[in-house]
Design a protein around this motif. Structure first.
Motif: not given
Length: 80
Positions: A64-72
């Motif tokens: 589960v993603l969260r605000e402003n995470e960096e996804v590579v």
């Protein structure tokens, strides 16, 4: 929510850049993100497999993603 996306290899070529920002809904998973990514860049669907890392850790489709995470986005790699 906003995510910072970093692309490598052929994924970078498809997007035409090494960094993009994308908006996804709250509590989106990597699977949700992947669908949105393919909608934005249909050529990504042709890649056999893509690996995803969030803030330097590899993650599965149910992350589960969260605000402003960096996804590579790490495309398949061949060696020689």
């Amino acid at each position: 929510m906003k995510l910072n996306i970093v692309l490598f290899g052929i994924a970078k070529d498809i997007a035409g850049t090494s960094r993009i920002d994308m908006e996804v809904e709250e509590k989106a998973t990597i699977a949700n993100f992947k669908t949105k990514l393919i909608n934005r860049f249909p050529e990504m669907e042709k890649l056999a497999s893509l690996a995803f890392a969030v803030d330097t850790e590899y993650v599965n489709d149910d992350y589960v993603l969260r605000e402003n995470e960096e996804v590579v986005i790490i495309p398949p790699v061949s060696g020689g």
